[in-house]
Design an enzyme around this catalytic site. Sequence first.
Site, mmCIF file in Angstrom:
data_model
loop_
_atom_site.group_PDB
_atom_site.id
_atom_site.type_symbol
_atom_site.label_atom_id
_atom_site.label_comp_id
_atom_site.label_asym_id
_atom_site.label_seq_id
_atom_site.Cartn_x
_atom_site.Cartn_y
_atom_site.Cartn_z
ATOM 1 N N LEU A 155 55.163 -27.070 -2.843
ATOM 2 C CA LEU A 155 55.105 -26.491 -1.586
ATOM 3 C C LEU A 155 56.414 -26.431 -0.973
ATOM 4 O O LEU A 155 56.705 -25.433 -0.090
ATOM 5 C CB LEU A 155 54.137 -27.055 -0.770
ATOM 6 C CG LEU A 155 52.538 -26.818 -1.348
ATOM 7 C CD1 LEU A 155 51.694 -28.014 -0.201
ATOM 8 C CD2 LEU A 155 52.064 -25.420 -1.353
ATOM 9 N N GLY A 158 61.994 -31.209 1.314
ATOM 10 C CA GLY A 158 62.772 -31.667 2.482
ATOM 11 C C GLY A 158 63.824 -32.651 2.097
ATOM 12 O O GLY A 158 64.077 -33.071 0.934
ATOM 13 N N ASN A 159 64.056 -33.284 3.114
ATOM 14 C CA ASN A 159 65.284 -34.380 2.878
ATOM 15 C C ASN A 159 64.598 -35.704 2.193
ATOM 16 O O ASN A 159 65.402 -36.350 1.374
ATOM 17 C CB ASN A 159 65.753 -34.715 4.351
ATOM 18 C CG ASN A 159 67.178 -34.078 4.037
ATOM 19 O OD1 ASN A 159 68.079 -34.385 3.395
ATOM 20 N ND2 ASN A 159 67.283 -33.106 5.277
ATOM 21 N N GLY A 160 63.515 -35.974 2.662
ATOM 22 C CA GLY A 160 62.878 -37.153 1.920
ATOM 23 C C GLY A 160 62.383 -37.157 0.669
ATOM 24 O O GLY A 160 62.408 -37.938 -0.176
ATOM 25 N N GLY A 161 61.687 -35.979 0.331
ATOM 26 C CA GLY A 161 60.986 -35.865 -0.857
ATOM 27 C C GLY A 161 60.664 -34.318 -1.083
ATOM 28 O O GLY A 161 60.981 -33.313 -0.401
ATOM 29 N N THR A 162 59.547 -34.270 -2.259
ATOM 30 C CA THR A 162 59.029 -32.983 -2.394
ATOM 31 C C THR A 162 57.660 -32.916 -2.265
ATOM 32 O O THR A 162 56.766 -33.940 -2.420
ATOM 33 C CB THR A 162 59.353 -32.713 -4.040
ATOM 34 O OG1 THR A 162 60.479 -32.963 -4.065
ATOM 35 C CG2 THR A 162 58.812 -31.393 -4.636
ATOM 36 N N VAL A 163 56.957 -32.061 -1.766
ATOM 37 C CA VAL A 163 55.595 -31.702 -1.419
ATOM 38 C C VAL A 163 55.076 -30.630 -2.412
ATOM 39 O O VAL A 163 55.394 -29.716 -2.557
ATOM 40 C CB VAL A 163 55.245 -31.164 -0.137
ATOM 41 C CG1 VAL A 163 53.862 -30.917 0.438
ATOM 42 C CG2 VAL A 163 56.107 -32.147 1.023
ATOM 43 N N LYS A 178 53.023 -35.702 -0.834
ATOM 44 C CA LYS A 178 54.581 -35.750 -0.805
ATOM 45 C C LYS A 178 54.835 -36.841 -1.321
ATOM 46 O O LYS A 178 54.658 -38.048 -1.482
ATOM 47 C CB LYS A 178 54.758 -36.055 0.784
ATOM 48 C CG LYS A 178 56.136 -35.897 1.159
ATOM 49 C CD LYS A 178 56.416 -35.837 2.788
ATOM 50 C CE LYS A 178 57.788 -35.596 3.059
ATOM 51 N NZ LYS A 178 58.172 -35.263 4.557
ATOM 52 N N ASP A 266 59.939 -36.787 14.798
ATOM 53 C CA ASP A 266 60.540 -35.661 13.931
ATOM 54 C C ASP A 266 59.684 -34.273 14.258
ATOM 55 O O ASP A 266 59.111 -33.495 13.304
ATOM 56 C CB ASP A 266 60.479 -36.110 12.464
ATOM 57 C CG ASP A 266 61.393 -35.386 11.523
ATOM 58 O OD1 ASP A 266 62.321 -34.550 12.050
ATOM 59 O OD2 ASP A 266 61.232 -35.318 10.236
HETATM 60 P P1 ATP Z 1 62.473 -32.842 6.246
HETATM 61 O O1 ATP Z 1 62.393 -33.493 5.079
HETATM 62 O O2 ATP Z 1 63.699 -32.707 6.790
HETATM 63 O O3 ATP Z 1 61.456 -33.396 7.241
HETATM 64 P P2 ATP Z 1 60.680 -30.730 5.797
HETATM 65 O O4 ATP Z 1 59.534 -31.083 6.937
HETATM 66 O O5 ATP Z 1 60.999 -29.188 5.591
HETATM 67 O O6 ATP Z 1 62.043 -31.367 6.144
HETATM 68 P P3 ATP Z 1 58.820 -31.766 3.906
HETATM 69 O O7 ATP Z 1 58.117 -32.661 4.700
HETATM 70 O O8 ATP Z 1 59.156 -32.407 2.577
HETATM 71 O O9 ATP Z 1 60.238 -31.162 4.581
HETATM 72 O O10 ATP Z 1 58.080 -30.523 3.342
HETATM 73 C C1 ATP Z 1 58.356 -29.670 2.613
HETATM 74 C C2 ATP Z 1 57.372 -28.290 2.882
HETATM 75 O O11 ATP Z 1 56.231 -28.588 2.325
HETATM 76 C C3 ATP Z 1 57.329 -27.741 4.369
HETATM 77 O O12 ATP Z 1 58.208 -27.308 4.927
HETATM 78 C C4 ATP Z 1 55.939 -27.266 4.412
HETATM 79 O O13 ATP Z 1 56.205 -26.172 4.142
HETATM 80 C C5 ATP Z 1 55.229 -27.792 3.107
HETATM 81 N N1 ATP Z 1 54.507 -28.768 3.409
HETATM 82 C C6 ATP Z 1 54.263 -30.002 3.690
HETATM 83 N N2 ATP Z 1 53.102 -30.415 4.060
HETATM 84 C C7 ATP Z 1 52.444 -29.733 3.999
HETATM 85 C C8 ATP Z 1 50.753 -29.621 3.906
HETATM 86 N N3 ATP Z 1 50.167 -30.493 4.275
HETATM 87 N N4 ATP Z 1 50.028 -28.557 3.768
HETATM 88 C C9 ATP Z 1 50.791 -27.605 3.414
HETATM 89 N N5 ATP Z 1 52.017 -27.026 3.212
HETATM 90 C C10 ATP Z 1 52.810 -28.631 3.326
HETATM 91 MG MG MG Z 2 58.052 -32.388 7.021
#
Ligand code: ATP
Ligand code: MG
Length: 433
Positions: A155, A158-163, A178, A266
């Site tokens: 999906l 981000g900086n921390g990991g992959t969703v 995540k 955040d």
């Molecule tokens: P950072 O790591 O700096 O917080 P971020 O929020 O973009 O950045 P992640 O939290 O890893 O990074 O999320 C990556 C992406 O995954 C999000 O931008 C979002 O589009 C998707 N995502 C995260 N959680 C969900 C969820 N519960 N349902 C659907 N999509 C999600």
């Molecule tokens: Mg996030």
Amino acid sequence: MFVVDLNNPFAMDSEAIVIRIKTPIGDMDSSVDCPSLLNFNDLLVAIRDVMPEATVTAFEYEDEVGDRITVRSDEELKAMLSYYCNTMNEQRMNGLLPDPLQIFPRGTRKIFVTCASVKLFYVTSCSLKKSSAELKRILTNGQINAQDIHYQEQLGHGNGGTVYKAYHIHGKRVLAVKVIPLDITVELQKQIMSELEILYKCDSPYIITFFSAFFVENRISICTEFMDGGSLDVYKRIPEHVLGRIAVAVVKGLTYLWSLKILHRDVKPSNMLVNTRGQVKLCDFGVSTQLVNSIAKTYVGTNVYMAPERISGEQYGIHADVWSVGISFMELALGMFPYPQVIMIDENIIYCLNSFCSPSQDPPVLPVEQFSEKFVHFITQCMRRQPKERPAPNNLMDHSFIVQYNDDNAEVVSMWVCRCLEERRAQQNQGRV
Ligand code: ATP
Ligand code: MG
């Protein structure tokens, strides 16, 4: 028995159904003779009777993939009954005895009494309430195991990991998982697990539901509710009447977290999630100091949504979240970040970020000719340089912009999310042709 009504899904069945109310002290089965006559308030009264110490205002049921759907009105109750009727008919056609309709009140606590309108009786008296020790055991063992998860698409990253979007086989539900790589000691892993415990206690329609977390080797997986509209950072300019409803949900979500003494830390568009039902929920709030610290060690980049006092290393509190609300909504309204985007690679970036910390430069303001006075005022107040001058939690809810859109109109957000997803799909299809 049953009043025949050809417009209703139960008309042909003309029989009672069993509703199973899942309560903290066990399951209560209620026999409903005339489902067509049941209304939302009757059911709520019945639930409140069996859970008098709870403040139950709604309940949920699970759809075929295990997603929880909230019922707060007669309309939604009708949709639930119609869904259940179809499931029941399918089970019958397959020669099975229909399962009761399971509902999950929003709230806790116990005590059982018989209610006049619905007959209730215990089925089991097993305790569903999670004690702290039990929570710890669940977290350590992993309520959802890695092998029970089928990963689907990625999906985001981000900086921390992959969703990932994933399917939990036993729970029969779609999840967002995540996965964060963390090279830390087992001691620290345990500490993170125990800090994450509070997530089980978070129960708000404006906060993403947490299901489980587990470590596999040097990776932590955090399983939460999946939001089919994704995060707000990928939406272009959001119209003010939609943004107003989103802002109400964000303020309510933050107020809830603050009431639990949790700072979000955040707040940004990518941590605000939406779904096609028009719900808006916050995710990725910093409940685990250890997790935040461990991620910070591998963090590349900086958080441009941070309040000036955080960037300059001063003490900060709730007001820092309020700043982030202001700058996030400014970006969502304009369709672009109000400052030049920066990437944290060298010391120049510090300079760039510090440019809006410097007392000589005022925070940005929304263009008054494009937005309503209330909205411009809301953003300006949230982005006051002095933390104490920003609205406190109760003042945020009382702000005229929030009051104007605090109308529970999820339809507006739902229609907008569906339209944007539709447009995105059409663009992707065009790209393929
Ligand atoms: P950072 O790591 O700096 O917080 P971020 O929020 O973009 O950045 P992640 O939290 O890893 O990074 O999320 C990556 C992406 O995954 C999000 O931008 C979002 O589009 C998707 N995502 C995260 N959680 C969900 C969820 N519960 N349902 C659907 N999509 C999600
Ligand atoms: Mg996030």
